[in-house]
Design an enzyme around this catalytic site. Structure first.
Site, PDB file in Angstrom:
ATOM      1  N   ASN A  43       4.029 -24.702  -9.627  1.00 54.18           N
ATOM      2  CA  ASN A  43       2.724 -24.976  -9.015  1.00 54.18           C
ATOM      3  C   ASN A  43       1.691 -24.047  -9.648  1.00 54.18           C
ATOM      4  O   ASN A  43       2.014 -23.261 -10.532  1.00 54.18           O
ATOM      5  CB  ASN A  43       2.802 -24.785  -7.494  1.00 54.18           C
ATOM      6  N   LYS A  58       3.336 -24.350  11.230  1.00 56.08           N
ATOM      7  CA  LYS A  58       4.201 -23.444  10.446  1.00 56.08           C
ATOM      8  C   LYS A  58       4.405 -22.113  11.178  1.00 56.08           C
ATOM      9  O   LYS A  58       5.492 -21.547  11.159  1.00 56.08           O
ATOM     10  CB  LYS A  58       3.603 -23.202   9.053  1.00 56.08           C
TER      11      LYS A  58
HETATM   12  O1  PMT Z   1      -1.255 -16.999  -6.238  1.00 54.18           O
HETATM   13  P1  PMT Z   1      -2.726 -17.354  -6.141  1.00 54.18           P
HETATM   14  O2  PMT Z   1      -3.209 -18.165  -7.317  1.00 54.18           O
HETATM   15  O3  PMT Z   1      -3.581 -16.141  -5.887  1.00 54.18           O
HETATM   16  O4  PMT Z   1      -2.925 -18.324  -4.871  1.00 54.18           O
HETATM   17  C1  PMT Z   1      -2.695 -17.839  -3.592  1.00 54.18           C
HETATM   18  C2  PMT Z   1      -1.916 -18.861  -2.735  1.00 54.18           C
HETATM   19  C3  PMT Z   1      -2.787 -20.086  -2.503  1.00 54.18           C
HETATM   20  C4  PMT Z   1      -0.622 -19.246  -3.434  1.00 54.18           C
HETATM   21  C5  PMT Z   1      -1.598 -18.114  -1.383  1.00 54.18           C
HETATM   22  O5  PMT Z   1      -2.788 -17.743  -0.763  1.00 54.18           O
HETATM   23  C6  PMT Z   1      -0.785 -19.003  -0.463  1.00 54.18           C
HETATM   24  O6  PMT Z   1      -1.305 -19.810   0.283  1.00 54.18           O
HETATM   25  N1  PMT Z   1       0.560 -18.839  -0.530  1.00 54.18           N
HETATM   26  C7  PMT Z   1       1.500 -19.709   0.180  1.00 54.18           C
HETATM   27  C8  PMT Z   1       1.635 -20.998  -0.546  1.00 54.18           C
HETATM   28  C9  PMT Z   1       2.655 -21.921   0.090  1.00 54.18           C
HETATM   29  O7  PMT Z   1       3.680 -22.143  -0.470  1.00 54.18           O
HETATM   30  O8  PMT Z   1       2.344 -22.349   1.280  1.00 54.18           O
HETATM   31  P2  PMT Z   1       3.251 -23.364   2.148  1.00 54.18           P
HETATM   32  O9  PMT Z   1       2.299 -23.823   3.168  1.00 54.18           O
HETATM   33  O10 PMT Z   1       3.894 -24.377   1.272  1.00 54.18           O
HETATM   34  O11 PMT Z   1       4.384 -22.456   2.765  1.00 54.18           O
HETATM   35  C10 PMT Z   1       4.223 -21.795   4.016  1.00 54.18           C
HETATM   36  C11 PMT Z   1       4.826 -20.419   3.971  1.00 54.18           C
HETATM   37  O12 PMT Z   1       6.242 -20.511   3.814  1.00 54.18           O
HETATM   38  C12 PMT Z   1       4.342 -19.539   2.841  1.00 54.18           C
HETATM   39  O13 PMT Z   1       4.168 -18.234   3.328  1.00 54.18           O
HETATM   40  C13 PMT Z   1       5.475 -19.601   1.822  1.00 54.18           C
HETATM   41  O14 PMT Z   1       5.539 -18.407   1.050  1.00 54.18           O
HETATM   42  C14 PMT Z   1       6.680 -19.731   2.717  1.00 54.18           C
HETATM   43  N2  PMT Z   1       7.827 -20.468   2.135  1.00 54.18           N
HETATM   44  C15 PMT Z   1       7.670 -21.706   1.623  1.00 54.18           C
HETATM   45  C16 PMT Z   1       8.758 -22.377   1.120  1.00 54.18           C
HETATM   46  C17 PMT Z   1      10.022 -21.767   1.145  1.00 54.18           C
HETATM   47  N3  PMT Z   1      11.087 -22.353   0.664  1.00 54.18           N
HETATM   48  N4  PMT Z   1      10.143 -20.539   1.664  1.00 54.18           N
HETATM   49  C18 PMT Z   1       9.085 -19.887   2.170  1.00 54.18           C
HETATM   50  O15 PMT Z   1       9.228 -18.760   2.672  1.00 54.18           O
END
Ligand code: PMT
Length: 399
Positions: free
Chosen positions: A209, A336
């Site tokens: 991503n 979440k």
């Molecule tokens: O890296 P940058 O370019 O500075 O951008 C920052 C960002 C947009 C990546 C950051 O601010 C952000 O939003 N990070 C989380 C991105 C994400 O994967 O979000 P999600 O909504 O898909 O996941 C929710 C949460 O679960 C997140 O904290 C993620 O780290 C966590 N997760 C997701 C999938 C997984 N298998 N395990 C996890 O722990």
């Protein structure tokens, strides 16, 4: 490293020590800080704006109001730009103005408008320094957490000897990093994930991503400034971090999961800023896939959910997630927060053309707390936001 990419405003007021400020600006630029200089009218009697412009590589700011239209007023734009404001030399007159909240020129207006830490580096005649009113002003500034660097004792421009000399540029350079330090997380361990993961399709292709790691790295630096022992587990990126941070490189979600579980012992706070791939190819080929039929399919299988793995541990850790959403920001983030049993979630809108979220220097977030409280942070640079987030996490832990 701590000064790298920090936005520093150097304010100059009237005093012969202005020549030392030239060396200070050069030193800050060598440390890779971004420096903008504001000069008062009186300081221009001692050194030219052109000298400071040449050294900082930026235009020098001198006027509160320009005649041409600007969307952002200069003093407000500069006050938002600043990670720190250092006034060197700071005259007795400027110190008095700062103490009483006057804002009749650009420098004093920026000092009044900024939320960034401010330092004054006094430079004046010994009698002016010792004057009761100056000492009262200095005490008042210290009480308001304004840093006072110096002065030193020695021979003065007027030929007298005593306290009032501006301290040397090399000393100021050593003191400025202290403006970013707090002891909010002293003795605490914070594990932070950052960046993308890469899920191999074959040895030369992967699913990933647009995460740049900027948000996670900014959080790691802010946590370090707050006195924490920081472990940063990061997907592929070209960013650097302080050598005081324990840095672990990973590629895949499974590797990130393993590294987090190894580091989570004795951890007080876990912040998951990484954009972890939810799925990986079910069968990653050990050889490069050859071009063949018109269409091919890749079967995907779920990756471990790292946040849920941490919140299901017996030991209680303060867990902060991020939610990257293209729509229904708050509702999706709330889901979440609940499903992953988090203490707090930081919701940010992502998508092309926003200039926010993925691969941008700026972000705009809504923080949702477990207790139902929510706080919005307007668009700001990620390193500034990171400091606000670290403070917010500490207050939530204590409440
Ligand atoms: O890296 P940058 O370019 O500075 O951008 C920052 C960002 C947009 C990546 C950051 O601010 C952000 O939003 N990070 C989380 C991105 C994400 O994967 O979000 P999600 O909504 O898909 O996941 C929710 C949460 O679960 C997140 O904290 C993620 O780290 C966590 N997760 C997701 C999938 C997984 N298998 N395990 C996890 O722990």
């Amino acid at each position: 490293m701590i000064m790298q990419n920090k936005n520093i405003i150097i304010g100059m007021t009237g005093g012969i020590a202005a020549y030392k400020t030239a060396e200070l600006v050069r030193g800050l630029c060598n440390l890779k800080a971004k420096v903008r200089v504001i000069m008062t009218k009186n300081s221009e009697e001692f050194i030219t704006p052109l000298t400071m412009q040449t050294l900082s590589g930026e235009p020098v700011y001198t006027e509160l109001f320009k005649t041409h239209f600007r969307k952002n007023l200069e003093h407000i734009a500069l006050s938002r730009f600043a990670d720190a404001v250092v006034v060197a030399p700071a005259s007795a007159n400027f110190i008095a103005k700062l103490t009483h909240g006057l804002a009749d020129d650009l420098l004093s207006a920026v000092c009044l408008a900024t939320t960034a830490p401010i330092a004054v580096v006094p430079a004046m005649n010994k009698e002016m320094w010792q004057a009761a009113i100056t000492q009262e002003n200095i005490a008042a500034l210290k009480k308001r957490n304004i840093f006072v660097f110096g002065p030193a004792s020695g021979e003065q421009a007027c030929g007298e000897v005593g306290f009032g000399r501006m301290i040397e540029p090399q000393e100021i350079l050593k003191l400025i990093p202290k403006m970013f330090e707090s002891q909010l997380f002293y003795g605490k361990k914070i594990v932070i994930t950052a960046g993308p993961t890469r899920e191999n399709i074959d040895p030369v292709r992967y699913i990933s991503n647009y995460s740049s790691s900027k948000m996670g790295y900014a959080l790691a630096e802010a946590a370090l400034e707050a006195g924490a022992y920081v472990v940063l587990i990061s997907g592929p990126t070209n960013l650097d971090c302080s050598t005081k941070i324990k840095h672990i490189n990973i590629h895949t979600a499974e590797e990130m999961h393993k590294a987090v579980m190894q580091e989570i012992s004795a951890c007080d706070v876990f912040i998951s800023a990484a954009a972890v791939s939810d799925y990986r190819p079910a069968n990653s080929s050990s050889q490069k896939t050859k071009k063949g039929t018109e269409r091919i399919s890749i079967e995907l299988k779920r990756n471990p959910d790292i946040l849920s793995a941490v919140t299901s541990l017996k030991r209680k850790i303060f867990v902060v997630g991020f939610a990257a959403e293209t729509k229904n920001l708050v509702a999706n983030a709330k889901e979440k927060l609940i499903n992953k049993k988090l203490n707090m979630i930081i919701a940010n809108k992502v998508g092309s053309g926003l200039g926010l979220g993925f691969d941008s220097d700026d972000n705009e977030v809504v923080i949702l707390h477990k207790n139902g409280k929510s706080v919005k942070f307007p668009k700001m640079r990620k390193n500034k936001l990171a400091r606000e987030l670290i403070k917010t996490i500490r207050s939530a832990m204590l409440s």
